[in-house]
Design an enzyme around this catalytic site. Sequence first.
Site, short mmCIF file in Angstrom:
data_model
loop_
_atom_site.label_atom_id
_atom_site.label_comp_id
_atom_site.label_asym_id
_atom_site.label_seq_id
_atom_site.Cartn_x
_atom_site.Cartn_y
_atom_site.Cartn_z
N ASP A 179 105.08 10.54 81.15
CA ASP A 179 106.17 11.48 80.85
C ASP A 179 105.61 12.75 80.20
OD1 ASP A 179 107.95 9.60 81.78
OD2 ASP A 179 108.62 8.96 79.78
N HIS B 10 115.11 4.85 80.08
CA HIS B 10 114.16 3.75 79.90
C HIS B 10 114.99 2.52 79.53
CE1 HIS B 10 110.48 6.52 78.80
NE2 HIS B 10 110.98 6.77 80.01
N GLU C 186 113.97 2.14 85.60
CA GLU C 186 114.07 3.49 85.07
C GLU C 186 114.77 4.40 86.07
OE1 GLU C 186 110.70 5.36 83.36
OE2 GLU C 186 110.22 3.66 82.05
N HIS D 60 115.35 11.10 81.32
CA HIS D 60 114.89 9.78 81.78
C HIS D 60 115.74 8.70 81.17
CE1 HIS D 60 110.42 10.33 83.08
NE2 HIS D 60 111.23 11.11 83.75
ZN LIG Z 1 110.05 8.16 81.20
#
Ligand SMILES: [Zn+2]
Length: 173
Positions: A113, A102, A37, A100
Site C-alpha cells: 500500500d 482490509h 480486500e 482500501h
Molecule cells: Zn491495502
Amino acid sequence: MSRSHHWITPCGGYALRLTAASWQQMDRECGRAEALETGGILVGHYTTDESTAVVAEALPPPKDSTRGRSWFRRGVAGLRGLLAKRWESQVRTYYVGEWHYHPASIVEPSGDDLVQMYGISADPRYRCREPIMLIVGQARDGDERPVRAFVFPQPEGHLEFEQRRGDAGPVSK
Ligand SMILES: [Zn+2]
C-alpha cells in the site's frame, strides 16, 4: 451515526473531510467484500483556500481489479472516462486518493500500500502530489468500522490524520 468525518494531521498542515455519501459507498463495498480486500479511488476536491481535501465519492473497484485476503490491486478499467466526466461536470471533482478495505478489526497500511501511494504521489499522470489513503476495516460486534486516514505529501513520507472530536457528524456536501 456518531463518527466524526472531519480529520486533521497533528501538525495541522492537512485536513480532510468525508461526505456521508462517500462513507456509505465504502461501507456498502466493505460489506460485499466479506473476507477479501477491496478498494477503489477517492474523488473530490480541495476547498478554495486549499486547506482541506473533501472526499465526495469513494468509487467501487474497477472491473479489472484483483484481490485476495491480504492484498488488493486496483484496476484502471473505466477510470479515464469517469474522471473526465467528473472534471467537466458543474461541480468539478477529480482524483484525490485511494481507499482500501482490509478484512480485519485492526487496520494497517501494508508495505505494498505504501509503495503504491508513494508511486502515485510521484507520478505526474495522477496530477495528485498529496494523495490520501483511507483504510477501512471490519466492525467487531456492535462497534463502528475502524478507519484510518493518511496523506502522502512527498515521495517516501506519509502522515496520519486524527479524527477531530466534537464535530456533529458527516458533512452533507
Ligand atoms: Zn491495502
